[in-house]
Write an enzyme that holds these catalytic residues in place. Structure first.
Site, short mmCIF file in Angstrom:
data_model
loop_
_atom_site.label_atom_id
_atom_site.label_comp_id
_atom_site.label_asym_id
_atom_site.label_seq_id
_atom_site.Cartn_x
_atom_site.Cartn_y
_atom_site.Cartn_z
N HIS A 42 68.16 -6.32 31.25
CA HIS A 42 67.31 -5.19 31.65
C HIS A 42 65.83 -5.58 31.59
O HIS A 42 65.05 -5.30 32.51
CB HIS A 42 67.54 -4.01 30.69
N GLU A 83 71.82 -2.28 35.67
CA GLU A 83 73.02 -2.74 34.97
C GLU A 83 73.60 -4.00 35.61
O GLU A 83 74.25 -4.80 34.93
CB GLU A 83 74.06 -1.63 34.93
N HIS A 95 72.52 -8.67 26.90
CA HIS A 95 72.60 -7.52 27.80
C HIS A 95 71.23 -6.87 27.98
O HIS A 95 70.78 -6.63 29.12
CB HIS A 95 73.60 -6.50 27.23
N GLU A 96 70.56 -6.59 26.88
CA GLU A 96 69.25 -5.93 26.97
C GLU A 96 68.20 -6.85 27.57
O GLU A 96 67.27 -6.37 28.24
CB GLU A 96 68.81 -5.42 25.60
#
Length: 489
Positions: free
Chosen positions: A258, A284, A254-255
């Site tokens: 980003h 996101e 997830h990170e």
């Protein structure tokens, strides 16, 4: 130098100082000694005072009036500088400094209260944060809706009412899908003990597999995973649990979504308003598509199953199909960041409604825990067992990020649109993911979304990339198809 050149030089210095402030925040969350918190609050307040003075400097208005950009990029730079300036001049300098000071202090208070399961220890500082953020919202709104003014910081040109309408459209299909899934037998959960150093070694491999450039980044541990920085220095954090390696692996993916966005932006935009992601919703969209549509796909989980067997030996899951079901298991739980795709957005809707009520003054801080617990019981059908699984689980409110939560679900909506287009553009996607090769997907996302940074408005960049007007239908169709297959609906 022309007025445009002078403005951009000034802006690059301001952006560089902003990066330094961000690095202080990263340090506070990762390696700062606990006893340094009071001093760090003063340091953050001091640098925010300098930044606010620069962002509201009268010369910016003069340069904006005189600047004559020569191309689309220059016009976009001015658009973003003007938007930031118009907001900065509405907020008194002493208020901006006070918010920086209290949110830095509140972060440490929240972390300790969470560890101690003590809501009462956090509420006084949260009361101060909410009060100051309301004042900021009122200054920005100038008679308009306070929450709308706060959302503008994270998702420009979007209102609370528009978000509520999207959520109202999503909720019935999500609730129906959840009900149908929970009636079916639940796949096996992951059990056993997983060495945390081994988790971190594998999580580094996952980060690289998804295109994270460790020459310009690093992976550390924090209480709450996050991504920090842009351009040439983009850092991520994750967390480990001896009994739940998925927490580590999928927080990392997830990170990385980003971070890949920030690393993928055209280097010509470095330290300018276009050199960062255009909105948190678009941000996101990248983290969620990396984590879910790619990272939790049947193809990629087959590769991850082999990696986990190599790292941990036999860990109790029979084969790739069973592992895919375990990764995507829909089950009762309290934690937003650990929620399955079916229920995740329901966690966001809870937070959206509560923080909107806080900013409107319809909910008081001392009522927050009860309101959270009542809403959770109504939405999920069981009671919150402890504060760290309830209103203390997220860092966002302690650091003043009111208006941020709904962008997670907007990101899911955008990711649904992008994934629909991606599958058409990369027909060999599943075969690539089955080999642990994400480059077909990540290159497409870099070309169509990431490289543009802040060049286009949020909904425009999604529409240009996906070919459709952003809306929740592609996401809901994807979820229904995926989980109907998994659960035999």
């Amino acid at each position: 130098m022309t007025a445009f050149d002078e403005l951009m030089a000034f802006q690059r210095e301001t952006s560089a100082l902003g990066q330094i402030a961000g690095r202080l925040g990263w340090d506070q969350e990762t390696v700062m000694p606990r006893g340094a918190a009071p001093q760090r609050a003063e340091e953050m307040a001091a640098i925010e005072a300098v930044l606010h003075a620069r962002r509201s400097d009268p010369r910016v208005a003069e340069w904006l009036d005189q600047a004559a950009p020569q191309d689309e990029v220059g016009k976009a730079q001015l658009r973003e500088i003007r938007r930031a300036y118009d907001r900065a001049v509405k907020v008194p300098a002493d208020l901006a400094t006070a918010i920086a000071r209290i949110t830095s202090a509140a972060q440490g208070t929240w972390a300790q209260a969470r560890a101690d399961e003590d809501v009462s220890a956090f509420l006084p500082v949260l009361e101060e944060v909410v009060s100051l953020k309301r004042q900021e919202g009122e200054a920005l709104a100038q008679g308009g809706d306070v929450y709308d003014a706060m959302v503008e910081d994270y998702e420009p040109c979007t209102t609370g009412a528009q978000i509520a309408a999207i959520f109202d459209e999503m909720r019935p299909r999500l609730v129906a899908l959840r009900a149908a899934v929970l009636e079916r037998p639940e796949p096996a959960a992951l059990t056993g003990s997983f060495d945390e150093l081994t988790q971190m070694r594998l999580t580094q491999k996952l980060a690289v597999a998804f295109g994270y450039d460790l020459n310009n980044g690093r992976v550390d541990k924090a209480v709450h995973p996050f991504s920090s920085g842009s351009g040439l220095d983009v850092r991520i954090t994750t967390r480990t649990s001896e009994t739940d390696p998925f927490n580590c692996f999928y927080s990392t993916i997830h990170e990385v979504g980003h971070a890949a966005y920030e690393q993928g932006i055209d280097r010509g935009y470095l330290l300018t308003p276009l050199g960062r992601g255009v909105s948190m919703g678009v941000h996101e969209s990248q983290s969620r598509i990396y984590e879910n549509q790619l990272g939790r796909s049947r193809a990629f989980t087959g590769w991850l199953f082999d990696q986990m067997k190599d790292a941990f030996g036999d860990f109790g899951i029979a084969d790739e199909d069973a592992f895919y079901a375990t990764v995507n298991r829909v089950h009762n739980g309290y934690i937003r960041t650990e929620a399955d795709e079916v229920q995740y957005n329901l966690h966001i809707m809870l937070r959206f409604d509560l923080e909107r009520a806080l900013m409107a003054g319809d909910l008081q801080v001392n009522e927050l825990e009860a309101a959270w617990n009542d809403r959770f019981k109504a939405d999920f059908g069981y009671a919150v067992d402890k504060p760290s699984n309830g209103c203390l689980q997220d860092v966002h409110w302690s650091v003043g990020l009111f208006g941020y939560f709904p962008t997670y679900s907007l990101g899911n909506v955008y990711a649904g649109c992008l994934y629909q287009a991606l599958r058409g553009a990369v027909p060999e996607l599943d075969a690539q993911l089955a080999e642990g090769d994400t480059t077909g997907a990540t290159a497409w996302l870099r070309e169509h979304v990431q490289q543009h940074g802040g060049l286009y408005a949020p909904r425009e960049i999604i529409q240009r990339a996906s070919g459709v007007e952003p809306g929740p239908e592609p996401l809901l169709d994807y979820l229904e198809q995926k989980f109907s297959g998994l659960y035999g609906l």
